[in-house]
Design a protein around this motif. Structure first.
Motif, mmCIF file in Angstrom:
data_model
loop_
_atom_site.group_PDB
_atom_site.id
_atom_site.type_symbol
_atom_site.label_atom_id
_atom_site.label_comp_id
_atom_site.label_asym_id
_atom_site.label_seq_id
_atom_site.Cartn_x
_atom_site.Cartn_y
_atom_site.Cartn_z
ATOM 1 N N THR A 3 42.794 30.033 43.342
ATOM 2 C CA THR A 3 43.079 31.103 44.291
ATOM 3 C C THR A 3 43.198 32.413 43.540
ATOM 4 O OG1 THR A 3 44.325 29.547 45.657
ATOM 5 C CG2 THR A 3 44.651 31.863 46.110
ATOM 6 N N SER A 5 43.370 37.009 44.246
ATOM 7 C CA SER A 5 43.421 38.121 45.193
ATOM 8 C C SER A 5 42.076 38.836 45.226
ATOM 9 C CB SER A 5 44.521 39.103 44.788
ATOM 10 O OG SER A 5 44.152 39.765 43.593
ATOM 11 N N VAL A 6 41.910 39.682 46.222
ATOM 12 C CA VAL A 6 40.674 40.462 46.337
ATOM 13 C C VAL A 6 40.477 41.317 45.091
ATOM 14 C CG1 VAL A 6 39.536 42.317 47.626
ATOM 15 C CG2 VAL A 6 40.693 40.499 48.859
ATOM 16 N N PHE A 9 39.340 39.245 42.230
ATOM 17 C CA PHE A 9 37.962 38.845 42.503
ATOM 18 C C PHE A 9 36.992 39.963 42.143
ATOM 19 C CE2 PHE A 9 34.321 38.362 45.363
ATOM 20 C CZ PHE A 9 33.919 37.080 45.028
ATOM 21 N N VAL A 28 39.923 33.310 48.239
ATOM 22 C CA VAL A 28 40.262 34.713 48.031
ATOM 23 C C VAL A 28 41.366 35.087 49.019
ATOM 24 C CG1 VAL A 28 39.402 37.082 48.048
ATOM 25 C CG2 VAL A 28 37.929 35.243 47.256
ATOM 26 N N TYR A 30 44.438 38.015 50.488
ATOM 27 C CA TYR A 30 44.550 39.437 50.771
ATOM 28 C C TYR A 30 45.943 39.738 51.311
ATOM 29 C CZ TYR A 30 43.569 43.990 52.863
ATOM 30 O OH TYR A 30 43.590 45.321 53.182
#
Length: 79
Positions: A3, A5-6, A9, A28, A30
């Motif tokens: 996993t 976060s944006v 990523f 992803v 948010y």
């Protein structure tokens, strides 16, 4: 499943693409609650070959009698 976060990523996009190509699945997230907004998973490598038909061949039979009748309503599911 990994996993990130944006922001992570976006920062590590090229590395993430390589991980996905290697079979890694990535979710992803948010926002403050870190809600999952999407998944990146590797493409399935299904080979497109001939479709196998007749898996039940020889295991079951269907017999329709000569006097079998069905109305149009029964055929269309209205009855």
């Amino acid at each position: 499943m990994k996993t990130m976060s944006v922001g992570e990523f976006k920062t590590h996009f090229s590395e993430v693409v390589e991980q996905i190509k290697d079979g890694e699945e990535i979710a992803v997230t948010y926002g403050k609650k870190k809600e999952v907004i999407g998944y990146f998973v590797p493409k399935l490598n299904k080979e497109k070959g001939k479709r196998t038909l007749g898996l039940l061949d020889g295991k079951a039979d269907v017999l329709f009698k000569d006097d079998f009748k069905i109305t149009e309503e029964e055929f269309l599911g209205f009855a």
